[in-house]
Scaffold this motif. Structure first.
Motif, mmCIF file in Angstrom:
data_model
loop_
_atom_site.group_PDB
_atom_site.id
_atom_site.type_symbol
_atom_site.label_atom_id
_atom_site.label_comp_id
_atom_site.label_asym_id
_atom_site.label_seq_id
_atom_site.Cartn_x
_atom_site.Cartn_y
_atom_site.Cartn_z
ATOM 1 N N THR A 1 7.242 -3.744 4.389
ATOM 2 C CA THR A 1 7.758 -3.941 3.119
ATOM 3 C C THR A 1 8.522 -2.907 2.452
ATOM 4 O O THR A 1 9.516 -3.246 1.303
ATOM 5 N N HIS A 2 8.351 -1.524 2.692
ATOM 6 C CA HIS A 2 9.171 -0.562 2.270
ATOM 7 C C HIS A 2 9.549 0.378 3.418
ATOM 8 O O HIS A 2 8.957 0.304 4.424
ATOM 9 N N ALA B 1 6.156 2.441 -6.121
ATOM 10 C CA ALA B 1 6.126 0.955 -5.322
ATOM 11 C C ALA B 1 5.056 0.527 -4.440
ATOM 12 O O ALA B 1 4.413 -0.199 -4.634
ATOM 13 N N VAL B 2 4.867 1.590 -3.629
ATOM 14 C CA VAL B 2 3.622 1.242 -2.690
ATOM 15 C C VAL B 2 2.353 1.325 -3.288
ATOM 16 O O VAL B 2 1.405 0.589 -2.988
ATOM 17 N N ASP C 1 1.783 -0.061 -6.466
ATOM 18 C CA ASP C 1 1.867 -1.250 -6.891
ATOM 19 C C ASP C 1 1.466 -2.330 -5.839
ATOM 20 O O ASP C 1 0.579 -3.383 -6.159
ATOM 21 N N VAL C 2 1.957 -2.300 -4.782
ATOM 22 C CA VAL C 2 1.995 -3.107 -3.586
ATOM 23 C C VAL C 2 0.360 -3.120 -2.974
ATOM 24 O O VAL C 2 -0.273 -3.955 -3.063
ATOM 25 N N GLU D 1 -2.300 -2.243 -4.945
ATOM 26 C CA GLU D 1 -3.250 -2.738 -5.742
ATOM 27 C C GLU D 1 -3.065 -4.111 -5.829
ATOM 28 O O GLU D 1 -4.251 -5.138 -6.063
ATOM 29 N N LYS D 2 -1.877 -4.803 -5.471
ATOM 30 C CA LYS D 2 -1.913 -6.546 -5.375
ATOM 31 C C LYS D 2 -2.471 -6.834 -3.936
ATOM 32 O O LYS D 2 -3.269 -7.784 -3.903
ATOM 33 N N ARG D 3 -1.773 -6.097 -2.866
ATOM 34 C CA ARG D 3 -2.259 -6.595 -1.522
ATOM 35 C C ARG D 3 -3.442 -6.037 -0.515
ATOM 36 O O ARG D 3 -3.796 -6.159 0.287
ATOM 37 N N VAL E 1 -0.476 -2.464 3.277
ATOM 38 C CA VAL E 1 0.970 -2.317 3.328
ATOM 39 C C VAL E 1 1.286 -1.589 4.738
ATOM 40 O O VAL E 1 0.985 -0.812 5.131
ATOM 41 N N THR F 1 -1.078 8.302 -2.838
ATOM 42 C CA THR F 1 -1.195 6.773 -3.495
ATOM 43 C C THR F 1 -2.976 6.679 -3.235
ATOM 44 O O THR F 1 -3.362 5.546 -3.638
#
Length: 99
Positions: free
Chosen positions: A20-21, A35-36, A38-39, A41-43, A46, A69
């Motif tokens: 994704t990044h 950005a990582v 945020d991802v 926290e949601k998924r 990554v 992170t």
């Protein structure tokens, strides 16, 4: 700390994920970290790829990004790596790790 069984479980889940990044020549920038974060926290999981023009290798980038992170490096394979962090909110947790 992840056990070998948990790492294998997360590697199997990450196998079907697309990166994704990307870490480029700017390296592990604050924007990439945000950005990582945020991802994660949601998924919770990554996959990130490191471009050829990046100053740091995949292992170094994974360690730096993992530290910034507060996530754990699941694996580094070639120019890609996988990070995992359990969601802080129980309602957002998607992955249940084996014991």
């Amino acid at each position: 700390m992840l056990t070998s069984k948990q790492r294998a479980f997360l590697r199997a889940l990450a196998n079907r994920l697309d990166a994704t990044h990307q870490v480029g020549k700017a390296g592990v920038s604050p924007e990439l970290c945000a950005a990582v974060d945020d991802v994660l926290e949601k998924r919770e999981l990554v996959k990130i790829s490191v471009l050829q023009n990046a100053e740091a290798g995949a292992k170094d980038a994974a360690e730096m990004l993992g530290g910034r992170t507060r996530s754990q490096v699941v694996c580094v394979i070639g120019s890609k790596f996988v990070l995992y962090r359990q969601a802080g909110n129980e309602q957002n947790r998607r992955i249940t790790l084996p014991k």
